[in-house]
Scaffold this active site. Structure first.
Site, PDB file in Angstrom:
ATOM      1  N   GLU A  76       0.813  -1.220   0.000  1.00  0.00           N
ATOM      2  CA  GLU A  76       0.000   0.000   0.000  1.00  0.00           C
ATOM      3  C   GLU A  76       0.845   1.269   0.000  1.00  0.00           C
ATOM      4  OE1 GLU A  76      -0.545  -2.643   1.866  1.00  0.00           O
ATOM      5  OE2 GLU A  76      -2.650  -3.242   1.708  1.00  0.00           O
ATOM      6  N   LYS A  97     -17.746  -1.335   5.562  1.00  0.00           N
ATOM      7  CA  LYS A  97     -18.060  -2.343   4.549  1.00  0.00           C
ATOM      8  C   LYS A  97     -19.567  -2.505   4.324  1.00  0.00           C
ATOM      9  CE  LYS A  97     -17.149  -7.060   3.143  1.00  0.00           C
ATOM     10  NZ  LYS A  97     -16.444  -8.315   3.418  1.00  0.00           N
ATOM     11  N   PHE A 100     -11.726  -7.584  13.715  1.00  0.00           N
ATOM     12  CA  PHE A 100     -10.604  -7.993  12.882  1.00  0.00           C
ATOM     13  C   PHE A 100     -10.281  -6.900  11.858  1.00  0.00           C
ATOM     14  CE2 PHE A 100      -9.036 -10.217   9.007  1.00  0.00           C
ATOM     15  CZ  PHE A 100      -7.788 -10.546   9.520  1.00  0.00           C
ATOM     16  N   GLN A 101      -9.027  -6.529  11.802  1.00  0.00           N
ATOM     17  CA  GLN A 101      -8.529  -5.487  10.886  1.00  0.00           C
ATOM     18  C   GLN A 101      -9.223  -4.144  11.084  1.00  0.00           C
ATOM     19  OE1 GLN A 101      -8.361  -7.228   6.872  1.00  0.00           O
ATOM     20  NE2 GLN A 101      -6.279  -7.888   7.390  1.00  0.00           N
ATOM     21  N   MET A 142      23.998   9.458   2.759  1.00  0.00           N
ATOM     22  CA  MET A 142      23.744  10.719   3.446  1.00  0.00           C
ATOM     23  C   MET A 142      23.978  10.567   4.947  1.00  0.00           C
ATOM     24  SD  MET A 142      23.220  13.779   2.903  1.00  0.00           S
ATOM     25  CE  MET A 142      22.286  14.386   1.493  1.00  0.00           C
TER      26      MET A 142
HETATM   27  C1  LIG Z   1      12.051   5.820   5.442  1.00  0.00           C
HETATM   28  C2  LIG Z   1      13.302   6.536   5.818  1.00  0.00           C
HETATM   29  N1  LIG Z   1      14.125   6.014   6.762  1.00  0.00           N
HETATM   30  C3  LIG Z   1      15.270   6.650   7.093  1.00  0.00           C
HETATM   31  C4  LIG Z   1      15.618   7.825   6.483  1.00  0.00           C
HETATM   32  C5  LIG Z   1      16.904   8.539   6.888  1.00  0.00           C
HETATM   33  N2  LIG Z   1      17.825   8.613   5.751  1.00  0.00           N
HETATM   34  C6  LIG Z   1      17.956   9.727   4.999  1.00  0.00           C
HETATM   35  S1  LIG Z   1      19.038   9.553   3.744  1.00  0.00           S
HETATM   36  C7  LIG Z   1      19.391   7.966   4.195  1.00  0.00           C
HETATM   37  C8  LIG Z   1      20.365   7.152   3.407  1.00  0.00           C
HETATM   38  C9  LIG Z   1      19.871   6.787   2.075  1.00  0.00           C
HETATM   39  O1  LIG Z   1      20.735   5.848   1.516  1.00  0.00           O
HETATM   40  P1  LIG Z   1      20.697   5.494  -0.007  1.00  0.00           P
HETATM   41  O2  LIG Z   1      19.296   5.285  -0.454  1.00  0.00           O
HETATM   42  O3  LIG Z   1      21.636   4.382  -0.266  1.00  0.00           O
HETATM   43  O4  LIG Z   1      21.175   6.834  -0.717  1.00  0.00           O
HETATM   44  P2  LIG Z   1      22.581   7.609  -0.679  1.00  0.00           P
HETATM   45  O5  LIG Z   1      22.492   8.623   0.409  1.00  0.00           O
HETATM   46  O6  LIG Z   1      23.657   6.614  -0.442  1.00  0.00           O
HETATM   47  O7  LIG Z   1      22.654   8.242  -2.011  1.00  0.00           O
HETATM   48  C10 LIG Z   1      18.660   7.607   5.337  1.00  0.00           C
HETATM   49  C11 LIG Z   1      18.755   6.305   5.993  1.00  0.00           C
HETATM   50  C12 LIG Z   1      14.720   8.337   5.526  1.00  0.00           C
HETATM   51  N3  LIG Z   1      14.943   9.504   4.914  1.00  0.00           N
HETATM   52  N4  LIG Z   1      13.598   7.678   5.189  1.00  0.00           N
END
Ligand SMILES: Cc1ncc(C[n+]2csc(CCOP(=O)(O)OP(=O)(O)O)c2C)c(N)n1
Lengths: 166, 571
Positions: free
Chosen positions: B50, B162, B112-113, B477
């Site tokens: 979803e 529903k 349920f749900q 990042m």
């Molecule tokens: C759902 C979610 N969880 C955690 C984060 C925190 N976060 C921001 S950037 C990042 C790293 C992303 O890694 P990647 O997709 O490999 O991209 P890169 O920065 O290496 O280009 C994280 C964990 C987020 N933005 N979204």
């Protein structure tokens, strides 16, 4: 600064939780909150007393205004206004103290309702400060229960909170 | 016409002109799914999660300006959708989410749900409804589309028990609806426009700063005319890219945490900031203490609550960006002889100096693939015309910095919530909207794994997206922040046990490519985009330790940007 914001709200399930949720999500404090239907059964009137500087109050008003269930709102404290709060205080006063209690009730124009030989309920409607004042004075009695309604109010000018001024 | 509630749902969608619904079935939604089965005007797209449905609807909305539509079941269907609803909410994207709910008599009994969908979504929707009777379905759906797509747009959820979808009533779709508590947007007052233009004409160090609001209002033409008439410098937020052409000399690039030196310095030293459809959020302003100390602020936004929220304005105009810009352009035409480009001559000289620093410079390499280089080559391979979605992380910033956008609705990313997992499903929504356009999803090996299951949806519906995986084997990042602020303690930012993305793509029935040499980048991209009817998953093995520059670190101001250590320095 303390502000009292009056809100006309669609009388729908969930509408109140939107207002309460907004205040908690954005970290605004609610000092008191009252709500009841109005003479128009589709509308509830909500009164919130809160504190904050002008900027915060401005944000509170704008964020409230964005809620789809909010029909109209007004900060009544920027105008001449009336505010009232009801307080009920249940306390113990033996025969000796009863005379004191009568004097206090008299001085505040409060009602005294007796429930038993030594237990009474003091009822007062007045401004927030007056209620505070009463509670201070009653502290010398043995208080067993306090119920405050929270503030409600309206402007005492010609400005009216009505449907079209959102 | 007598119809069941379920058929009324579908008929109402038809009346709203909906052609596509992204969803996933389950018990509480089964009557509605049965109604979908009885017709073929509204197409239902079966996603694999979803979250994917909401991001796909969101991508569709961002690429078209029309509300995206989602259908999910109660309980876990709703909770899975929340991330995508919140993503749309933070970026003001029009979306209507229909959720099944347990039967009315069971509500409140932990059936349920059962989940309180209205309660759990409340903080991240523009509005939501719990339908109480079959008669309410049509007018409520009408209201939902109206609220989602007018004013400052946003997601609206309609929760439908529903049993109500099985009841029968006469179907009439309301022509119009009245919502006394949802008044139309105020339009700007002529006097406000006069005051604004007066300030504009007197400014010698102006900057035009625009955000997602200009994109949502389709006001790019009006913005361009405004900026060009005045000869003012213009910068866009991450959400606003494309509103002003990337290669126009008046454009300073993106501003904010990873914005260009010239855009951020110009904000810092401006005497007038003209903010349009932008909200001065923390990623834009840096610390508020050092923010634009000498600037007057003219703030235009459709949402009054945005004004004076983070930054106090000197002149505020509440209104639709397109409208306000049109009015300002008319006022400028009336005052044509007062437009004096000379006034900002010194300012431009200063800006050219800042620009000369070339703050986006990175060290090219012929041994290891630089992620920026991939994005630049992607731009070339698609002639700058692709729809580019992204996930969240360094790759998102490289895409924003290095893919030059010339048009709105082309750059599609989760700016407000920063949702990893957004890119691939959003690209699906875009591809459904623009079958003939190139759609690229710039992602990272971390983010792509958050909604990787949608590769199956791409196969089922034949969506030849190009996935550009900038694979640095790190949550880059996060690693960058740990390098800068945690003395290189790389706590849980290494992405171990990665799948073989080529085989993974192939197992879903797509084409996989592994590219690990800079010399192969260009040819690989050409080859991939030449495969017009295939999804190609391009796994680029990139420099593991590359960082995004410039950077305004937490607590710093625009004038304290961290620049590339071995890059050019200001005098
Ligand atoms: C759902 C979610 N969880 C955690 C984060 C925190 N976060 C921001 S950037 C990042 C790293 C992303 O890694 P990647 O997709 O490999 O991209 P890169 O920065 O290496 O280009 C994280 C964990 C987020 N933005 N979204």
């Amino acid at each position: 600064m303390r502000h009292i914001i009056s809100v006309l709200l669609e009388n729908e399930s969930g509408a109140l939780s939107r207002v309460a949720g907004l205040f908690s999500a954005r970290g605004y404090n609610i000092d008191t909150l009252t709500v009841a239907p109005t003479n128009d059964p589709t509308l509830s009137r909500l009164t919130i007393s809160t504190t904050g500087d002008d900027r915060r109050i401005d944000q509170i008003e704008k964020q409230l205004g964005k809620l789809v269930d909010v029909v109209a709102l007004q900060d009544i404290t920027v105008n001449r206004h009336l505010e009232r709060e009801v307080v009920l205080v249940k306390l113990i006063a033996d025969a000796q103290k009863k005379a004191d209690l009568d004097r206090v009730a008299d001085a505040f124009h409060a009602q005294l309702i007796d429930i038993s030989e030594s237990q009474y309920i003091v009822e007062l409607s007045g401004s927030n400060e007056k209620v505070d004042e009463l509670l201070k004075v009653l502290a010398s009695f043995q208080i067993i229960e306090v119920a405050r309604s929270g503030v409600t109010g309206m402007t005492s000018t010609e400005r009216v909170l009505k449907v079209d001024n959102k | 016409m007598q119809l069941t509630g379920a058929d009324i749902v579908v008929e109402s969608l038809k009346h709203e002109g909906v052609e596509l619904v992204f969803g996933y079935p389950g018990g509480a939604a089964l009557h509605i799914y049965d109604a979908f089965h009885r017709q073929d005007d509204v197409e239902h797209i079966l996603v694999r999660h979803e979250q994917g449905a909401t991001h796909a609807a969101d991508g569709f909305a961002r690429a078209t300006g029309k509300p995206g539509v989602v259908l999910v079941t109660s309980g876990p269907g709703v909770t899975n959708a929340i991330t995508g609803i919140a993503t749309a909410y933070m970026d003001s994207i029009p979306m209507v989410v229909l959720s099944g709910q347990v039967m009315k008599p069971l509500i409140g009994y932990d059936a349920f749900q059962e989940i309180d969908a209205v309660g759990i979504s409340r903080p991240c929707v523009k509005h939501n409804f719990l339908i109480q009777s079959v008669e309410e379905i049509a007018p409520t759906i009408k209201k939902a589309f109206h609220v989602a797509s007018t004013g400052r747009p946003g997601p609206v959820l309609v929760d439908i028990p529903k049993d109500i979808t099985a009841e029968v009533t006469t179907f009439v779709y309301p022509e119009s609806i009245e919502m006394r508590s949802y008044p139309p947007v105020k339009s700007a007052q002529p006097s406000e426009i006069v005051a604004a233009v007066e300030a504009i004409l007197n400014s010698s160090q102006p900057i035009v700063y625009t955000g997602g609001g200009v994109v949502l209002a389709n006001a790019q033409e009006e913005l361009r005319q405004f900026v060009r008439t005045l000869g003012f410098p213009c910068t866009n937020t991450l959400m606003g890219l494309g509103a002003y052409p990337h290669d126009d000399p008046l454009f300073l690039g993106m501003l904010g945490m990873h914005g260009t030196y010239e855009a951020n310095m110009a904000m810092n030293k401006a005497d007038l900031i003209i903010a349009i459809g932008a909200r001065f959020d923390d990623r834009i302003t840096g610390t508020l203490n050092g923010f634009a100390p000498d600037a007057k602020v003219l703030h235009v936004d459709i949402d009054p609550s945005v004004i004076d929220k983070n930054i106090m304005s000197d002149i505020a105009i509440v209104g639709d960006a397109k409208n306000v810009l049109t009015m300002m352009n008319q006022e400028l035409a009336r005052r044509a002889e007062d437009v004096n480009h000379e006034l900002s001559r010194d300012w431009w000289a200063q800006i050219q100096d800042w620009r000369g620093l070339d703050s986006l410079w990175y060290e090219p390499s012929d041994s290891v693939i630089k992620p920026q280089f991939v994005v630049q080559k992607l731009f070339e391979a698609t002639a700058g015309q692709a729809y580019v979605t992204s996930d969240v992380g360094q790759h998102q910033m490289y895409a924003a910095q290095f893919y030059g956008f010339s048009d709105t609705h082309r750059w599609i990313n989760s700016g407000g919530l920063g949702t990893m997992g957004f890119g691939l499903p959003a690209a699906m929504g875009v591809k459904f909207a623009h079958r003939d356009a190139d759609v690229a999803c710039v992602t990272g090996e971390g983010s792509i794994q958050m909604c990787i299951q949608e590769l199956a949806t791409c196969k089922q519906y034949d969506l030849p997206i190009k996935v550009i995986n900038l694979n640095n084997r790190y949550l880059g990042m996060v690693r960058q922040w740990q390098e800068f602020s945690y003395e290189k303690r790389y706590s849980h930012s290494y992405m171990d046990s990665l799948p073989d993305f080529v085989k993974l793509a192939e197992s879903y029935g797509h084409v996989g490519m592994l590219i690990d040499k800079p010399a192969d980048v260009e040819a690989a991209l050409k080859e991939a985009f030449a495969m017009q009817d295939r999804l190609v998953f391009m796994d680029f093995i990139t420099d593991q330790t590359e960082n995004v520059y410039p950077m305004i670190e937490a607590g710093k101001s625009h004038s304290e940007m961290r620049l590339r250590p071995n890059g050019p320095k200001p005098e």
